[in-house]
Scaffold this active site. Sequence first.
Site, PDB file in Angstrom:
ATOM      1  N   THR A  10       0.831  -1.195   0.000  1.00  0.00           N
ATOM      2  CA  THR A  10       0.000   0.000   0.000  1.00  0.00           C
ATOM      3  C   THR A  10       0.867   1.246   0.000  1.00  0.00           C
ATOM      4  OG1 THR A  10      -1.723  -1.175   1.104  1.00  0.00           O
ATOM      5  CG2 THR A  10      -1.648   1.166   1.560  1.00  0.00           C
ATOM      6  N   ARG A  45     -14.083  -7.315  -0.705  1.00  0.00           N
ATOM      7  CA  ARG A  45     -13.406  -7.076   0.583  1.00  0.00           C
ATOM      8  C   ARG A  45     -12.839  -5.649   0.610  1.00  0.00           C
ATOM      9  NH1 ARG A  45      -7.927  -5.453   2.078  1.00  0.00           N
ATOM     10  NH2 ARG A  45      -7.452  -6.323   4.110  1.00  0.00           N
ATOM     11  N   VAL A  46     -13.017  -4.980   1.721  1.00  0.00           N
ATOM     12  CA  VAL A  46     -12.448  -3.647   1.907  1.00  0.00           C
ATOM     13  C   VAL A  46     -11.558  -3.675   3.148  1.00  0.00           C
ATOM     14  CG1 VAL A  46     -12.968  -1.219   2.359  1.00  0.00           C
ATOM     15  CG2 VAL A  46     -14.437  -2.545   0.815  1.00  0.00           C
ATOM     16  N   GLY A  47     -10.356  -3.130   3.007  1.00  0.00           N
ATOM     17  CA  GLY A  47      -9.420  -3.087   4.130  1.00  0.00           C
ATOM     18  C   GLY A  47      -9.510  -1.771   4.887  1.00  0.00           C
ATOM     19  N   ASP A  48      -8.436  -1.458   5.578  1.00  0.00           N
ATOM     20  CA  ASP A  48      -8.424  -0.256   6.421  1.00  0.00           C
ATOM     21  C   ASP A  48      -8.154   1.027   5.649  1.00  0.00           C
ATOM     22  OD1 ASP A  48      -5.804  -1.440   6.012  1.00  0.00           O
ATOM     23  OD2 ASP A  48      -5.047   0.185   7.251  1.00  0.00           O
ATOM     24  N   THR A  81      -0.284   1.138   6.917  1.00  0.00           N
ATOM     25  CA  THR A  81      -0.164   0.017   5.982  1.00  0.00           C
ATOM     26  C   THR A  81       0.031  -1.267   6.767  1.00  0.00           C
ATOM     27  OG1 THR A  81       1.182  -1.045   4.288  1.00  0.00           O
ATOM     28  CG2 THR A  81       2.312   0.529   5.712  1.00  0.00           C
ATOM     29  N   GLY A  82      -0.664  -2.302   6.339  1.00  0.00           N
ATOM     30  CA  GLY A  82      -0.523  -3.574   7.036  1.00  0.00           C
ATOM     31  C   GLY A  82      -1.775  -4.409   6.845  1.00  0.00           C
ATOM     32  N   GLY A 120      -5.103  -5.234   6.979  1.00  0.00           N
ATOM     33  CA  GLY A 120      -6.215  -4.322   7.213  1.00  0.00           C
ATOM     34  C   GLY A 120      -7.242  -4.777   8.223  1.00  0.00           C
TER      35      GLY A 120
HETATM   36  N1  ASP Z   1      -3.770  -2.168   4.593  1.00  0.00           N
HETATM   37  C1  ASP Z   1      -3.999  -2.732   3.283  1.00  0.00           C
HETATM   38  C2  ASP Z   1      -5.271  -3.543   3.297  1.00  0.00           C
HETATM   39  O1  ASP Z   1      -5.478  -4.303   4.217  1.00  0.00           O
HETATM   40  C3  ASP Z   1      -2.872  -3.581   2.814  1.00  0.00           C
HETATM   41  C4  ASP Z   1      -1.518  -2.963   2.908  1.00  0.00           C
HETATM   42  O2  ASP Z   1      -1.290  -2.058   3.690  1.00  0.00           O
HETATM   43  O3  ASP Z   1      -0.653  -3.370   2.148  1.00  0.00           O
HETATM   44  O4  ASP Z   1      -6.027  -3.434   2.372  1.00  0.00           O
END
Ligand code: ASP
Length: 305
Positions: free
Chosen positions: A170, A198-201, A221-222, A224
Site C-alpha cells: 500500500t 473485501r475492503v481493508g483499512d 499500511t498492514g 487491514g
Molecule cells: N492495509 C492494506 C489492506 O489491508 C494492505 C496494505 O497495507 O498493504 O487493504
Amino acid sequence: MLTIAIHGGAGTLPRAEMTPSQEAAYRAGLGAALDAGFEVLERGGSSVDAVTAAVRILEDDPLFNAGRGAVLTHEGTVELDASVMEGRNLAAGAIAGVSHVRHPVELARAVMEHSPHVLLIGAGAEEFAHARGLETVPNDWFKTEVRKAQLRRVLVGDTRPANELSALGTVGAVARDGAGNLAAATSTGGMTGKRYGRVGDSPIIGAGTYADNRCCAVSATGHGEYFIRTAVAHDIYARMAYGGATLQAAADAVVMDRLAKMGGEGGIIAVGARGEVVMSFNSEGMFRGSRTSEGRREVAIYRDH
Ligand code: ASP
C-alpha cells in the site's frame, strides 16, 4: 517547518531475497514521489496537494500495491481503495472497490471536495469519477505479471511468508504545509487473493488514514482486518488528544504493542503539529521516506536504513 513523509507499504521482501537492482528500483520510486510531494510544499502548495501528488506517483509505479501494479483479488481482478483527510477542518473523502479509476487518490479527493459524502463504493464511485472527468482505464491496465504470479502462488496454497505473497505494498503520504495544516492520504489494491468486495483499512477514516491539525496526520499500511479493529490512525490521534502522549509514544503503543500483540503486522507514518515525523512498524521493513525544510531527506526500507 515543511514536512512530507511517504510509505510504499509494510512487509517487504526478506532482506536476503531482495536483489540490489530491486532495492535500487524501490528506492528510486520512493525518492521520486517524496521529492514531487516536497516540491509542492516548497512552491507554497497545501498539504493536501502534496500528499495527493506523492500518492499519484506511487499509484503509477508498478512496484507498489496501488493503482498500476496493485495486487489481484481471488478472481484475478483489481479492486482499489483510497482515502484522504485534511487536518484543518476534518474534511475527508474515500472510495472503495473501484476497478477503472487510474488515480484512486484523486477520486477520494473529489469525494471530499465535490460531494456531501465521505465514502463512495463500487459502481457509484466509478460513476462519480466519470462525472468529475477523472481518467479511467480498463481493469487489465492495472495488472502486472508479478501480481499474476503472486496470485497463482496464493491460489495453490503456497506457504511462503504472508508478506512476500500478499506483498503488502500500500502507499500513503502525510504532510505539513507552510500554514501549519496537516493532511494524510492512503491508496491500495488491498491484499492478494482477497475476496472480491473485501475492503481493508485504507479507505476507512480513522483506521488507515486520519488527520487533525492539533495532533497529527497518519497513514497506515498492514493487515487491514487488524487495523480496522484497532482503529489504528484514530487511536494514535486519541492517545495524543486525550492522553497527552507524544506522537512517538502514541504510535509505538498502537503499532508495537497493541497491534503486535494481536498479530496485526504493519506500520504507520505520521507527521505531528510541529512537523515532526514518526514512522513505526512491527514488520521486517516498511518502504518509506521523509523530507523536511530543515534539510532532512531519508529513504529507507529496513529497520536500519
Ligand atoms: N492495509 C492494506 C489492506 O489491508 C494492505 C496494505 O497495507 O498493504 O487493504
